[in-house]
Design a protein around this motif. Structure first.
Motif, short mmCIF file in Angstrom:
data_model
loop_
_atom_site.label_atom_id
_atom_site.label_comp_id
_atom_site.label_asym_id
_atom_site.label_seq_id
_atom_site.Cartn_x
_atom_site.Cartn_y
_atom_site.Cartn_z
N LYS A 252 0.82 -1.21 0.00
CA LYS A 252 0.00 0.00 0.00
C LYS A 252 0.85 1.26 0.00
N ARG A 253 2.08 1.17 0.46
CA ARG A 253 2.94 2.35 0.51
C ARG A 253 3.44 2.75 -0.87
N CYS A 254 3.43 1.80 -1.81
CA CYS A 254 3.92 2.07 -3.17
C CYS A 254 5.34 2.63 -3.13
N LEU A 255 6.17 2.08 -2.27
CA LEU A 255 7.57 2.47 -2.16
C LEU A 255 8.44 1.23 -2.28
N ALA A 256 9.25 1.18 -3.33
CA ALA A 256 10.12 0.03 -3.56
C ALA A 256 11.42 0.21 -2.78
N THR A 257 11.32 0.10 -1.47
CA THR A 257 12.48 0.30 -0.60
C THR A 257 13.15 -1.04 -0.32
N PRO A 258 14.41 -1.23 -0.74
CA PRO A 258 15.10 -2.51 -0.49
C PRO A 258 15.14 -2.83 1.00
N THR A 259 14.67 -4.02 1.37
CA THR A 259 14.64 -4.46 2.75
C THR A 259 14.94 -5.95 2.81
N ILE A 260 15.82 -6.35 3.72
CA ILE A 260 16.14 -7.77 3.87
C ILE A 260 14.88 -8.52 4.30
N GLY A 261 14.60 -9.60 3.61
CA GLY A 261 13.42 -10.40 3.91
C GLY A 261 12.21 -10.02 3.09
#
Length: 434
Positions: free
Chosen positions: A270-279
Motif C-alpha cells: 500500500k505504501r507504493c515504495l520500492a524500498t530494499p529491505t532484507i526479507g
C-alpha cells in the motif's frame, strides 16, 4: 506559529492601510498612497493563473526532472493582497518566516493598464516569461533582468499567492499594483535539475504530466484481492525456483503460505515504495498484466539474479539480494500481496505511473552476514529430523500429512488440473532461465 504570525502580519498591515488618514499628491516611489482597493480573484481566475504558470514550468528547456507543480496558498495570497493595497513598490521586509515558509519570493509590478485582476495577472506572468530569452541554463547566467522568470521556473517552489489592487495617484492616474508571493523563494543556484520529467521528484513520489506533485504515503488506487489460485501459483513458482538451484541444495526447505506475512506484504504494498529491505522482495509490473503474469515475471526476474551469483566463493557480480532471499534455505514461509499504484518511483529513480506492485515477505529472513544461502550437496541430504523430501525440498512430516488430508481442494474441482499446468509451465521456463 509561523501561520499565526502570517495572519498577525496581515492584520497589522490591514490596520495601517485602512485606519491611517488619507493622503494625496504623494509620489508613488516615496511611499504609500491611500484610498486603495483590492481587486477580487474568483476560483476560476486562480485556476487559469495556475494553469498558465504550471504550463510555463512544464515546458522549460532543457526539461526539468524535479519541477514541482504550483498550488495556490491562501496565506501567501493574503500577504500579497495586503502589500498590493499599500501601493508601495518596495519589497515587504516582513514576509519571510510566514505562511509556513522560511523564505518567500516576492515579485511586483506597478502598471497603468485596464482589465480585471486576472487579466492583469496573466499579462504580468507573460511579461515575466518573456525574459526567458535572456537566461542561459548551461551557464546559469542572465544577460539582464530575468529574476522574475527564474522565480517562475524555480523547481522547489510549490506554492503561490497573488494580489492586485487599485492605486490612485495624485495625478488622478489609476494604476494597478500586482504582488505575487512564491514559497519557498528562488536563490542563486540553478532553478531546476535537468533530466527526464519527474525522475527526481521528492518522496513520496507522484507526477502530474511533467510536474511533481506533493504525494502522500499511500499513492495506491486499490489492493488486488488474491484468490486461492493466486496464492497457490505464487507459492508454487517460489518453490520451483528453490528446487532447481545450482549447485543442488542439501537443506532447502519447502515454503508454506503465511496469512500473517500476506498481511505484512499488503501493508508494504500500500505504501507504493520500492524500498530494499532484507526479507522482502518486490517487483513492478504493468497495470494491464494479470496477477499470474506479474507473479511469474517477478519470480523469473529474481531467479535471473542468480546468474550473477557465484556459489563457489559466495560473491555476486551485481545485485543478487532478491535471489538470495528467495533461495534462503532456512526460510519456511512466504506471504505476498499486490497493490495497484497510481505513481511510484522505480529502482532506477524514474517515476512510474499505473503500476502493479508485488511484494513478497519471507520468514525467517536471510542473514546477510551468514555467507551461503544454502548448504550444497545432494538434494534433501541435510534435511532436519522429521522432514521428508518433496521435489528436492525438505518438507516437515506433519505439514505433508496436513496437506494430504486437507479438503480445501474439494471446493475447486479443476484445481489440480490448473495447478499442474501452471507448475509445468513455470517449471519449464525457470529451468530454461537457470
Amino acid at each position: 506559529m509561523r501561520l499565526i504570525g502570517a495572519y498577525v502580519l496581515v492584520a497589522l498591515q490591514f490596520a495601517v492601510i485602512n485606519l491611517s488618514p488619507a493622503r494625496s499628491n504623494v509620489n508613488i516611489r516615496a511611499g504609500y498612497v491611500m484610498n486603495r482597493t483590492a481587486m477580487a480573484l474568483t476560483p476560476e481566475d486562480i485556476r487559469r493563473l495556475l494553469l498558465t504558470i504550471n504550463s510555463i514550468r512544464t515546458n522549460v528547456t532543457p526539461q526539468a526532472s524535479n519541477m514541482n507543480k504550483l498550488q495556490w496558498n491562501q496565506a501567501l495570497q493574503s500577504l500579497a493582497t495586503i502589500h498590493s493595497k499599500s501601493c508601495n513598490f518596495i519589497a515587504n521586509p516582513l514576509r519571510h518566516g510566514t505562511a509556513g515558509f522560511n523564505m518567500i519570493g516576492e515579485k511586483r509590478r506597478l502598471v497603468n493598464i485596464s482589465g480585471s485582476a486576472i487579466d492583469v495577472l496573466l499579462d504580468t506572468v507573460r511579461l515575466w516569461e518573456s525574459t526567458k530569452s535572456r537566461y542561459n541554463y548551461t551557464g546559469n547566467t542572465c544577460s539582464s533582468g530575468c529574476g522574475r522568470y527564474t522565480q517562475l521556473i524555480w523547481a522547489e517552489t510549490r506554492a503561490i499567492g497573488c494580489g492586485v489592487a487599485h492605486c490612485p495617484t495624485g495625478q488622478q492616474i489609476m494604476k494597478k499594483m500586482i504582488v505575487c508571493n512564491f514559497g519557498p523563494s528562488s536563490s542563486g543556484t540553478l532553478p531546476y535539475e535537468s533530466g527526464i520529467p519527474c525522475s527526481a521528484c521528492p518522496l513520496p513520489p507522484a507526477c502530474d504530466g511533467k510536474l511533481c506533485v506533493l504525494g502522500t504515503p499511500n499513492q495506491y488506487l486499490n489492493m488486488t484481492v488474491l484468490t486461492y489460485m493466486h496464492r497457490s501459483a505464487l507459492l508454487a513458482t517460489n518453490n520451483d525456483a528453490r528446487s532447481v538451484v545450482q549447485p543442488p541444495a542439501a537443506n532447502m526447505h519447502k515454503l508454506n503460505w503465511s496469512s500473517e506475512l500476506e498481511t505484512e506484504a499488503e501493508s508494504r504494498a500500500k505504501r507504493c515504495l520500492a524500498t530494499p529491505t532484507i526479507g522482502v522482495n518486490f517487483y513492478l509490473g504493468l497495470a494491464n498484466e494479470s496477477i499470474i503474469t506479474v507473479g511469474f515475471k517477478a519470480i523469473t526476474t529474481w531467479a535471473n539474479e542468480g546468474l550473477k551469483y557465484i556459489y563457489a566463493n559466495g560473491t555476486c557480480n551485481g545485485t543478487c539480494d532478491r535471489y538470495l532471499q528467495m533461495v534462503w534455505a532456512k526460510s519456511t514461509h512466504v506471504g505476498c500481496a499486490i497493490s495497484n499504484c497510481q505513481y511510484m518511483q522505480g529502482t532506477n529513480g524514474k517515476i512510474l505511473s499505473s503500476v502493479k506492485f508485488l511484494v513478497c515477505v519471507y520468514d525467517p529472513i536471510r542473514n546477510a552476514t551468514a555467507g551461503y544461502p544454502y548448504l550444497s550437496g545432494p538434494s534433501c541430504s541435510a534435511c532436519p529430523v522429521n522432514h521428508n523430501c518433496s521435489t528436492n525440498l525438505c518438507i516437515e512430516e506433519s505439514i505433508k500429512k496436513e496437506n494430504e488430508n486437507s479438503g480445501a481442494f474439494r471446493h475447486n474441482p479443476n484445481f489440480w488440473f490448473q495447478l499442474a499446468v501452471l507448475i509445468f509451465v513455470c517449471h519449464f521456463v525457470i529451468r530454461q532461465v537457470l
